[in-house]
Scaffold this motif. Structure first.
Motif, mmCIF file in Angstrom:
data_model
loop_
_atom_site.group_PDB
_atom_site.id
_atom_site.type_symbol
_atom_site.label_atom_id
_atom_site.label_comp_id
_atom_site.label_asym_id
_atom_site.label_seq_id
_atom_site.Cartn_x
_atom_site.Cartn_y
_atom_site.Cartn_z
ATOM 1 N N ILE A 1 -31.109 -67.487 19.326
ATOM 2 C CA ILE A 1 -32.002 -66.547 18.634
ATOM 3 C C ILE A 1 -33.193 -66.204 19.526
ATOM 4 N N ASP A 2 -33.538 -64.929 19.568
ATOM 5 C CA ASP A 2 -34.800 -64.484 20.151
ATOM 6 C C ASP A 2 -35.786 -64.413 18.986
ATOM 7 N N ALA B 1 -38.159 -61.310 18.862
ATOM 8 C CA ALA B 1 -37.497 -60.035 18.576
ATOM 9 C C ALA B 1 -36.766 -60.045 17.239
ATOM 10 N N THR C 1 -33.688 -61.327 16.765
ATOM 11 C CA THR C 1 -32.283 -61.004 17.039
ATOM 12 C C THR C 1 -31.534 -62.259 17.493
ATOM 13 N N GLN D 1 -27.946 -63.380 19.970
ATOM 14 C CA GLN D 1 -26.886 -62.937 20.875
ATOM 15 C C GLN D 1 -25.633 -63.775 20.632
ATOM 16 N N VAL E 1 -25.858 -58.316 20.879
ATOM 17 C CA VAL E 1 -27.123 -58.650 20.242
ATOM 18 C C VAL E 1 -27.119 -58.063 18.831
ATOM 19 N N TYR E 2 -27.441 -58.914 17.833
ATOM 20 C CA TYR E 2 -27.453 -58.480 16.438
ATOM 21 C C TYR E 2 -28.830 -58.747 15.840
ATOM 22 N N PRO E 3 -29.352 -57.825 15.032
ATOM 23 C CA PRO E 3 -30.608 -58.108 14.320
ATOM 24 C C PRO E 3 -30.354 -59.112 13.199
ATOM 25 N N LEU E 4 -31.338 -59.981 12.996
ATOM 26 C CA LEU E 4 -31.234 -60.970 11.905
ATOM 27 C C LEU E 4 -31.835 -60.389 10.630
ATOM 28 N N SER E 5 -31.227 -60.691 9.506
ATOM 29 C CA SER E 5 -31.710 -60.192 8.214
ATOM 30 C C SER E 5 -32.924 -60.973 7.729
ATOM 31 N N THR F 1 -36.085 -63.530 9.399
ATOM 32 C CA THR F 1 -36.670 -64.070 10.638
ATOM 33 C C THR F 1 -37.757 -65.112 10.364
ATOM 34 N N ILE G 1 -26.641 -62.242 9.248
ATOM 35 C CA ILE G 1 -26.268 -61.064 10.031
ATOM 36 C C ILE G 1 -25.504 -60.097 9.133
#
Length: 653
Positions: free
Chosen positions: A338-339, A342, A344, A346, A351-355, A357, A494
């Motif tokens: 996880i970034d 950001a 997100t 990987q 790379v997917y956005p997280l619902s 954070t 995700i």
């Protein structure tokens, strides 16, 4: 040496049968049992806590009670009277309460009803020895019932004899108790043995009620499902398993089951969730609840508790993966992908956005370490699970009456799958440095599962066993999981559904091929011409045209959706399988409304049955596993008789 052993054995047997007469009587008794019709076996799977439907199916024997009523009374009773009689047999106490309020001439009703119940009792008892029926009789009425269901040749006017007994029962005010006793006896005799082909736990509200009932059932075995195994791990004190159990209970709105059914104290988790996620709606952690049963005032807090335990679960599972590299599950280490700035993640180069954070307890530099507060919560939960007497009793029953697979009357029973390679060959799986495949894989996993619960003195073997219990629950090579991975993290966090996909083991393609099914049967030493595989775990989507019967009836997948969560997908509410002396019958059930409807409206579960296999010759006890044991015992007793008659062993007269 062999002769000495045989002589010692015969002398031991002589203590049980000390005379020629005693040994001869037992041979005649066993020989008579061999010629009786085989008892009816009842197979259920994937019950998932749906206790009301389970208890009803158990009471009606998947329609076996109704079939006995039809066989006995044919067209002499109306459909309404048959339904009323069936309901009385299923729920005698509650039905009698209604009858007493509505029936004008109660004495006549008692007399007619007792006559009908006795007729059904005679029919269901006819395939058993008197000795076996006698053992099944309720203690308070054993003598009277035996008199009523046993033909008495010496009595000239049989009708007057039986009427005299019934009139006395009614006159002294024992009719209600007798009706209840007869109804329970019919339920007891209509099914001789029950097989639970996995997944008693999770999703539904009453696994503890189901386990309580199974523990009192007269004859039962259980093939562990993945949901059973994770509870077994939790009872052993495995923290990753405990987190899974609590998360699933929260996910399906069943935290009450943990607190009230098992007495597990969830206040430490609730307080932690309130302090950590009190301002977080936790909208990604929705509750899949039953609108009629779930109290929505708890909704927001249950979502927070679910998120709290889910994050803890991801950490604990990752700790298992890192200490057991041989499990080959590094692809499930996700928190370090996880970034956090950001928002997100990987995965496999994308790379997917997280619902969601908001991860206040995750340290990006050391994401798999529990916070001090999380550690305290898990220590207290571990103690609660290990000290829960009811849970420990249930899990010990799962171990004593259960296994990963069972061979019974030439049928192979298991919950999930035989792990296969893409080419259909048995997959070789490493377990602590040694490769296993086929039957050997099942055997070694079961050995370690038992060590995980029972190995008290060897701490290292106990820890290995507990990790194996979690492995059986979630690993792609586990026979009872049957998918390449469990995408719990992705489904929560995700939105892109391509990340949610769990690839089924090739087994589920190859079971359409008879050579594969034959190879599995042969692996377990079974005759491919007369054996079957009885399989749970994967819901059969009847609404999409799938069929539970594979390879001309050699393999039967009997998960049709007992769990309400699956019924929209499957189109039915579960399959059960009935195996009696005439063959195999698969029964598809409609959803069960409620016990109240079943009693007041006399609504049985509507079931469609399909004959899978009908035998040319009615199967007898001699054709069963018990029959083989009895034949072996007969040979031993005949050897004892010979020893008596040749003076090798003396009778004790």
């Amino acid at each position: 040496m062999e002769q000495d052993y045989e002589m010692r054995y015969l002398k031991s047997l002589a203590k049980l049968y000390p005379t020629i007469a005693a040994a001869s009587t037992e041979i005649i008794n066993l020989q008579s049992i061999l010629n009786l019709p085989k008892g009816t076996e009842h197979f259920l799977t994937d019950i998932h806590g749906e206790y009301e439907q389970f208890l009803h199916v158990l009471k009606n024997g998947s329609g076996s009670v109704r079939r006995k009523i039809d066989e006995e009374f044919g067209n002499t009773l109306s459909s309404r009277d048959k339904k009323s009689l069936a309901t009385l047999i299923y729920y005698p106490k509650l039905k009698l309460e209604l009858v007493e309020k509505t029936e004008d001439n109660l004495e006549d009703w008692y007399k007619i009803t007792l006559h009908r119940l006795i007729q059904i009792c005679k029919r269901v008892a006819s395939k058993y020895t008197r000795s076996k029926v006698r053992k099944a009789l309720p203690k308070d009425f054993s003598y009277v019932i035996e008199e009523l269901i046993t033909e008495k040749e010496e009595v000239q006017d049989k009708e007057a004899y039986y009427n005299s007994i019934l009139n006395t029962i009614i006159r002294i005010g024992s009719a209600k108790e007798m009706i209840i006793a007869l109804s329970n006896l019919i339920q007891r005799l209509v099914i001789d043995h029950i097989h639970i082909v996995g997944d008693i736990f999770d999703r539904g509200p009453g696994p503890h009620i189901i386990m309580d009932r199974l523990m009192t059932y007269h004859s039962v075995d259980i093939q562990w499902g993945n949901h059973d195994v994770v509870w077994m791990g939790a009872a052993a004190g495995h923290k990753a398993s405990i987190a899974n159990v609590i998360r699933i209970a929260a996910r399906y709105g069943n935290l009450d089951m943990l607190e009230e059914g098992y007495g597990i104290n969830l206040i430490p988790l609730a307080n932690f969730a309130m302090n950590t996620y009190g301002n977080d709606k936790c909208s990604c952690f929705k509750i899949n609840y039953d609108k009629e049963e779930y109290n929505t005032k708890d909704l927001e807090w249950d979502c927070r508790m679910q998120k709290a335990i889910a994050i803890i679960q991801f950490k604990l599972e990752s700790q298992v993966i890192m200490r057991r590299p041989e499990f080959e599950m590094e692809d499930r280490l996700l928190l370090d992908k996880i970034d956090y700035e950001a928002g997100t993640i990987q995965l496999e180069g994308k790379v997917y956005p997280l619902s969601d954070t908001n991860f206040p307890t995750v340290d990006p530099k050391n994401p798999y370490e529990l916070s001090a507060a999380e550690q305290e919560v898990m220590d207290r939960l571990q103690s609660a699970f290990m000290k829960c007497e009811k849970l420990q009793k249930h899990v010990r029953f799962l171990f004593s009456h259960g296994s990963l697979y069972k061979i019974f009357n030439s049928n192979l029973l298991y919950h999930g799958c035989m792990p296969l390679n893409e080419d259909g060959s048995f997959k070789k799986v490493k377990v602590f440095g040694t490769e296993y495949s086929g039957k050997a894989l099942y055997d070694i996993l079961e050995i370690y599962a038992r060590k995980g619960y029972y190995s008290v003195l060897d701490k290292e073997e106990r820890e290995k066993g507990q990790d194996i219990l979690w492995y059986i629950w979630s690993n792609g090579n586990s026979p009872v999981f049957g998918k390449d991975k469990m995408t719990t993290f992705e489904r929560y966090l995700i939105k892109d559904k391509e990340t949610h996909h769990e690839e089924k083991n090739p087994y589920y393609r190859y079971i359409e091929k008879e050579e594969t099914v034959n190879r599995i049967l042969e692996e377990f030493g079974l005759d491919i011409t007369q054996s079957h595989i009885i399989n749970g775990h994967m819901p059969v989507q009847l609404s999409k045209g799938e069929t539970p019967v594979k390879c001309n009836g050699k393999l039967l997948i009997i998960d049709g959706g007992f769990s309400k969560a699956y019924q929209k997908v499957t189109g039915i509410a579960g399959y059960t399988l009935v195996y009696n002396s005439y063959g195999l019958r698969l029964v598809a059930h409609d959803p069960f409304t409620s016990m109240e409807d079943a009693i007041a409206k006399e609504t049985d579960i509507h079931s469609e049955s399909m004959v899978v296999e009908q035998v040319m010759r009615r199967r007898l006890v001699a054709d069963t596993d018990i029959g083989k044991e009895l034949q072996h015992t007969i040979k031993e007793l005949e050897s004892l008789l010979s020893a008596y008659r040749h003076g090798i062993i003396n009778e004790k007269i």
